[in-house]
Scaffold this active site. Sequence first.
Site, PDB file in Angstrom:
ATOM      1  N   HIS A  10       2.377 116.194 -24.915  1.00  0.00           N
ATOM      2  CA  HIS A  10       2.320 114.865 -25.537  1.00  0.00           C
ATOM      3  C   HIS A  10       0.880 114.440 -25.798  1.00  0.00           C
ATOM      4  O   HIS A  10       0.515 114.069 -26.917  1.00  0.00           O
ATOM      5  CB  HIS A  10       3.021 113.864 -24.608  1.00  0.00           C
ATOM      6  CG  HIS A  10       3.066 112.459 -25.111  1.00  0.00           C
ATOM      7  ND1 HIS A  10       4.185 111.916 -25.683  1.00  0.00           N
ATOM      8  CD2 HIS A  10       2.137 111.472 -25.113  1.00  0.00           C
ATOM      9  CE1 HIS A  10       3.947 110.658 -26.026  1.00  0.00           C
ATOM     10  NE2 HIS A  10       2.707 110.363 -25.685  1.00  0.00           N
ATOM     11  N   GLU A  11       0.058 114.519 -24.762  1.00  0.00           N
ATOM     12  CA  GLU A  11      -1.331 114.056 -24.903  1.00  0.00           C
ATOM     13  C   GLU A  11      -2.137 114.986 -25.813  1.00  0.00           C
ATOM     14  O   GLU A  11      -3.035 114.528 -26.526  1.00  0.00           O
ATOM     15  CB  GLU A  11      -1.990 113.930 -23.527  1.00  0.00           C
ATOM     16  CG  GLU A  11      -1.325 112.931 -22.594  1.00  0.00           C
ATOM     17  CD  GLU A  11      -1.194 111.543 -23.191  1.00  0.00           C
ATOM     18  OE1 GLU A  11      -2.026 111.162 -24.055  1.00  0.00           O
ATOM     19  OE2 GLU A  11      -0.247 110.824 -22.817  1.00  0.00           O
ATOM     20  N   HIS A  18      -1.731 113.770 -29.281  1.00  0.00           N
ATOM     21  CA  HIS A  18      -2.691 112.705 -29.594  1.00  0.00           C
ATOM     22  C   HIS A  18      -4.071 113.300 -29.884  1.00  0.00           C
ATOM     23  O   HIS A  18      -4.743 112.901 -30.835  1.00  0.00           O
ATOM     24  CB  HIS A  18      -2.817 111.747 -28.411  1.00  0.00           C
ATOM     25  CG  HIS A  18      -1.660 110.828 -28.218  1.00  0.00           C
ATOM     26  ND1 HIS A  18      -1.130 110.062 -29.223  1.00  0.00           N
ATOM     27  CD2 HIS A  18      -0.934 110.534 -27.103  1.00  0.00           C
ATOM     28  CE1 HIS A  18      -0.134 109.334 -28.747  1.00  0.00           C
ATOM     29  NE2 HIS A  18       0.013 109.605 -27.464  1.00  0.00           N
ATOM     30  N   HIS A  42      -4.365 115.025 -33.184  1.00  0.00           N
ATOM     31  CA  HIS A  42      -4.357 114.000 -34.230  1.00  0.00           C
ATOM     32  C   HIS A  42      -5.766 113.429 -34.395  1.00  0.00           C
ATOM     33  O   HIS A  42      -6.298 113.320 -35.508  1.00  0.00           O
ATOM     34  CB  HIS A  42      -3.360 112.904 -33.856  1.00  0.00           C
ATOM     35  CG  HIS A  42      -3.011 111.975 -34.972  1.00  0.00           C
ATOM     36  ND1 HIS A  42      -2.091 110.956 -34.833  1.00  0.00           N
ATOM     37  CD2 HIS A  42      -3.467 111.876 -36.251  1.00  0.00           C
ATOM     38  CE1 HIS A  42      -1.988 110.302 -35.979  1.00  0.00           C
ATOM     39  NE2 HIS A  42      -2.820 110.832 -36.851  1.00  0.00           N
TER      40      HIS A  42
END
Length: 599
Positions: free
Chosen positions: A389-390, A393, A396
Amino acid sequence: MSKIPARNEIDPKYTWNAESVFASPEAWSAEAEQIIADIPAAKAFQGKITESAAMLADALGAIENLVVRVERLYMYAGFAYSVDTADQAAAAMADKAGSVYGQVIAAISFVQPEILEIGEKNLRQWMQDESRLAIYEHFVDNLFRKQAHVRSSEVEEILGMLSDPFGGASATRSMLTNADIKFPSVKTVDGQEIDLTQGTVPKILLSDDRDARKAAWNNYHDQYLAHKNTLASTLATSIKQNVFQMRARKHKTTLGASLFEDNIKTDVYHNLIDVFKKNLPVWQRYFDIRRKILGVNELHPYDLWAPLTENSPKVSYGQAVDWICDGLAPMGEEYVATMRKGALEERWVDIYPNQGKRTGAFSWGSPGTHPFIMMSFNENMLALSTLAHELGHSMHSYLTWQNQPLVYGEYSLFVAEVASNFHQALVRGHLLKSNPDKNFQIAIIEEAMSNFLRYFFIMPTLARFELETHERAEKGEALTADSMMTLMADLFAEGYGESVSFNREHVGMIWSTFGHLFSDYYVYAYATGISGAHALSRRVLDGVPNAVEDYTKFLKAGASMYPLDALKMAGVDLTKPDPVEETFAVMSEYIDRLEKLTS
């Protein structure tokens, strides 16, 4: 581990690469003083940027340089404090960083009002005449869209000056919950005593020791309950600040004001809530199946993360990185190589728990730094999922910074959770295909449902809470600990139905355990984000032509487009309720599969 090490006992190779940002705290302090000294040079452009296109370009260049410097300063201090909230030197740095940041924001607050004074027609001509201004086309479009809500230079300066003191409520809540509150330890069924900290609570709730889970849940929430009035005061203050900002900028509602920043209609928010409420029976079916698998008469909140198989895989950090990279292989070799190098060589990740480390996980950096990650890796499937998940980020951010100028170097919170959940969806899809073992399959679905529980049950419930508390504040109604607890307990009671038994006081305090509520109307974006992520990941997994290219364009877009437009470019339309409905359908498929595997 039963005893959590102090920060200075963690091997530096497992910590974030702080020295790549500033060589030392002394170097950080020197930069803080230099930024303060450079503020007057930026302020000197006030009253001049309307003179010519060249002057405007000079001003924007100088101001953006100052902003990126103060963002790096703020990030370094905030990250250092987050990994050790008991470190008084780090706390002092974070406090000073907030002050310096506030000074910068106040000093440059004249920019938008003065650009508006130039007038849209003249500004368009300037952008044609001065090549350095060409990149600001979307910025100008957005600024004139918001024109009615941009105040005079004097008012904007005052609003800018408020950024530091308005951060006090969140800072107080963080200091109380992460540094000052000490939780009673928990004993396992075999008599082992485990330190209960923000970093270890998730691990205990994932254990098969029900007594330990119950004790951890109760001990944790008892401490929040003991400080309910202070915690309620901090959140109420934050909400009132949002109401003040809404009125200062001449908006009608806090929801409208918050979503207006990203050019998002309030229908998006209400669509989510409506679809969520309609699908609560899907959640209640899952809770009933979970209760049967666990073999308990009553399911309690501390059972919602309990393992459904005795053979859940233990996952080392290195194995997690390998599996994540394998799952993201469809994104291409360069993407995967960048991510692997960041996770294993460049020390993007502050990996393991330590005393004083903040709860949860996040990705944070600024242009010119690595996109760092703070987490507490606990060697299980949920930790793998959190890392994926991180890293979503972080990738991105990395691709945005690599492809956008400073003015578009940040993306909105609305799109942030798409990239993170996209990672999880792809990794999950890969793992389900790679290992047919029944227990492994159950473990993957458990991880998926834990993720859905957080982002597709808890977060929408918090979004309902947030909307109601803001509406009460807008009407001038009091926000007390008891009223917040009653509202929170009622909303969870509706969600749980008859399927979960719970202590109303403990569940009523769940709002206080989420610092996310201090970021105005953020929590709903987790649910819309997971919806967009599943729609986009399905395009990639199904081999839709150009799906990877379209998604990569979205990652690279940063703030150069409105969020909804960037997502449409990637292949999903979140102005409609369809993606939310489709994601509930995906979740139902997981529940069906789980029921079949455990029948």
